[in-house]
Write an enzyme that holds these catalytic residues in place. Structure first.
Site, PDB file in Angstrom:
ATOM      1  N   ASN A  11       0.864  -1.184   0.000  1.00 26.05           N
ATOM      2  CA  ASN A  11       0.000   0.000   0.000  1.00 26.05           C
ATOM      3  C   ASN A  11       0.899   1.233   0.000  1.00 26.05           C
ATOM      4  OD1 ASN A  11      -1.804   2.032   0.460  1.00 26.05           O
ATOM      5  ND2 ASN A  11      -2.443   1.335   2.502  1.00 26.05           N
ATOM      6  N   LYS A  13       0.083   4.220  -0.244  1.00 27.50           N
ATOM      7  CA  LYS A  13      -0.580   5.385   0.381  1.00 27.50           C
ATOM      8  C   LYS A  13      -0.381   6.623  -0.510  1.00 27.50           C
ATOM      9  CE  LYS A  13      -0.201   3.145   4.807  1.00 27.50           C
ATOM     10  NZ  LYS A  13      -0.171   3.253   6.258  1.00 27.50           N
ATOM     11  N   HIS A  99      -9.623   1.086   4.824  1.00 29.05           N
ATOM     12  CA  HIS A  99      -8.295   1.239   5.425  1.00 29.05           C
ATOM     13  C   HIS A  99      -8.381   2.168   6.634  1.00 29.05           C
ATOM     14  CE1 HIS A  99      -4.171   2.446   6.106  1.00 29.05           C
ATOM     15  NE2 HIS A  99      -3.873   1.257   5.610  1.00 29.05           N
ATOM     16  N   GLU A 101      -6.735   4.620   7.580  1.00 29.38           N
ATOM     17  CA  GLU A 101      -6.659   6.067   7.337  1.00 29.38           C
ATOM     18  C   GLU A 101      -7.941   6.598   6.711  1.00 29.38           C
ATOM     19  OE1 GLU A 101      -2.980   5.333   5.422  1.00 29.38           O
ATOM     20  OE2 GLU A 101      -2.241   4.792   7.414  1.00 29.38           O
ATOM     21  N   GLU A 171      -5.310  -4.729  10.685  1.00 28.38           N
ATOM     22  CA  GLU A 171      -4.272  -3.708  10.859  1.00 28.38           C
ATOM     23  C   GLU A 171      -4.599  -2.890  12.107  1.00 28.38           C
ATOM     24  OE1 GLU A 171      -2.304  -2.436   6.982  1.00 28.38           O
ATOM     25  OE2 GLU A 171      -4.308  -1.630   6.829  1.00 28.38           O
ATOM     26  N   GLY A 177       2.498   2.524  10.868  1.00 28.27           N
ATOM     27  CA  GLY A 177       3.435   3.634  10.700  1.00 28.27           C
ATOM     28  C   GLY A 177       4.133   4.049  11.986  1.00 28.27           C
ATOM     29  N   SER A 217       3.493  -1.898  10.534  1.00 37.03           N
ATOM     30  CA  SER A 217       4.936  -1.954  10.775  1.00 37.03           C
ATOM     31  C   SER A 217       5.546  -3.316  10.469  1.00 37.03           C
ATOM     32  CB  SER A 217       5.264  -1.507  12.208  1.00 37.03           C
ATOM     33  OG  SER A 217       4.850  -0.166  12.415  1.00 37.03           O
TER      34      SER A 217
END
Ligand code: 13P
Length: 262
Positions: A11, A13, A99, A101, A171, A177, A217
């Protein structure tokens, strides 16, 4: 235990540009020329989908092309959105929905995520449903309730045969991140709980076949241990997918782990 072909997604992003994205696509396809025993996909930003598609196609790569999001309506007055038909037209084979985000930065809710997932699967595309709890939810011990709700609502009115084309990505938001990877044991526990829920929502056969991947991560040096867990069928990779050597190593680690589990 059913043997499941692992899936590793990169991904990207909101990263790369036309030059660096092209370089990355070339390096990843060269590094994964022989994709044995693992499905890999890259999820570039919308403007670069066609460029990445040409690179993958020209090289005869079997890496799949995915988008990071989609909108469920076919066409019309939905400024800024991109439909399933448009993605198919551009050679996109799979898409992320829900996702972290999108949920926590943009504010998407489970009901919208379900509409997007249904639109993708009804149109014959593959899809990756992303779920995961926040740090507050984990600290309150609510991780199982939160992930169950996201999976249950995300899959509402999706019939069993479509589940074949579905990947679920667990996730945990606190691991994305941050460099704080979930321990293989914690991740395994949640994957097993999600698989159990799939068995109750559908049946044991669907549960044994659906791929549940971990994101948060994942790096070249922790991938093998995560992927060795019985219910972890690969990963959704953010930061490390921007470095071709790391993404290639992680994808190969998933293929190796699957051999050991078979
Ligand atoms: P990182 O690998 O950068 O933690 O991102 C994970 C992720 O969100 C993949 O979708």
């Amino acid at each position: 235990m059913a043997s499941r072909k692992p899936f590793v997604g990169g991904n990207w992003k909101m990263n790369t540009n036309r030059t660096t994205g092209s370089d990355l696509a070339r390096a990843v396809s060269d590094g994964l020329m022989t994709l044995d025993g693992v499905d890999a996909a890259v999820f570039p930003p919308f403007p670069y989908l066609l460029t990445v598609r040409s690179i993958l196609r020209d090289r005869g790569s079997s890496i799949r092309l995915g988008s990071q999001d989609v909108y469920h309506q076919n066409d019309g007055a939905f400024t800024g959105e991109v439909s399933v038909a448009m993605l198919k037209d551009c050679g996109v084979q799979t898409a992320l929905v829900g996702h972290s985000e999108r949920r926590h930065v943009i504010g998407e809710k489970d009901e919208l995520i379900n509409k997007k997932l249904r639109a993708l699967l009804e149109a014959g595309m593959d899809a990756v449903l992303c779920v995961g709890e926040t740090l507050d939810e984990r600290e309150a011990g609510h991780q199982e309730i939160v992930n169950s709700r996201q999976v249950r609502t995300g899959l509402a009115e999706i019939p069993a045969p479509y589940a074949e084309r579905l990947v679920i990505a667990y996730e945990p938001v606190w691991a994305i991140g941050t460099g704080k990877t979930a321990s293989p044991q914690d991740a395994q526990e949640m994957h097993a709980a999600i698989r159990n829920l799939i068995s109750r929502l559908y049946n044991a056969d669907v549960a044994a076949r659906v791929r549940i991947i971990y994101g948060g991560s994942v790096k070249a040096d922790n991938a093998a241990e995560l992927f060795s867990q019985p219910d972890i069928d690969g990963g959704l990779i953010g930061g490390a997918s921007l470095k071709s050597a790391d993404f290639v190593a992680i994808t190969k680690a998933a293929a190796e782990a699957a051999k050991d589990k078979a």
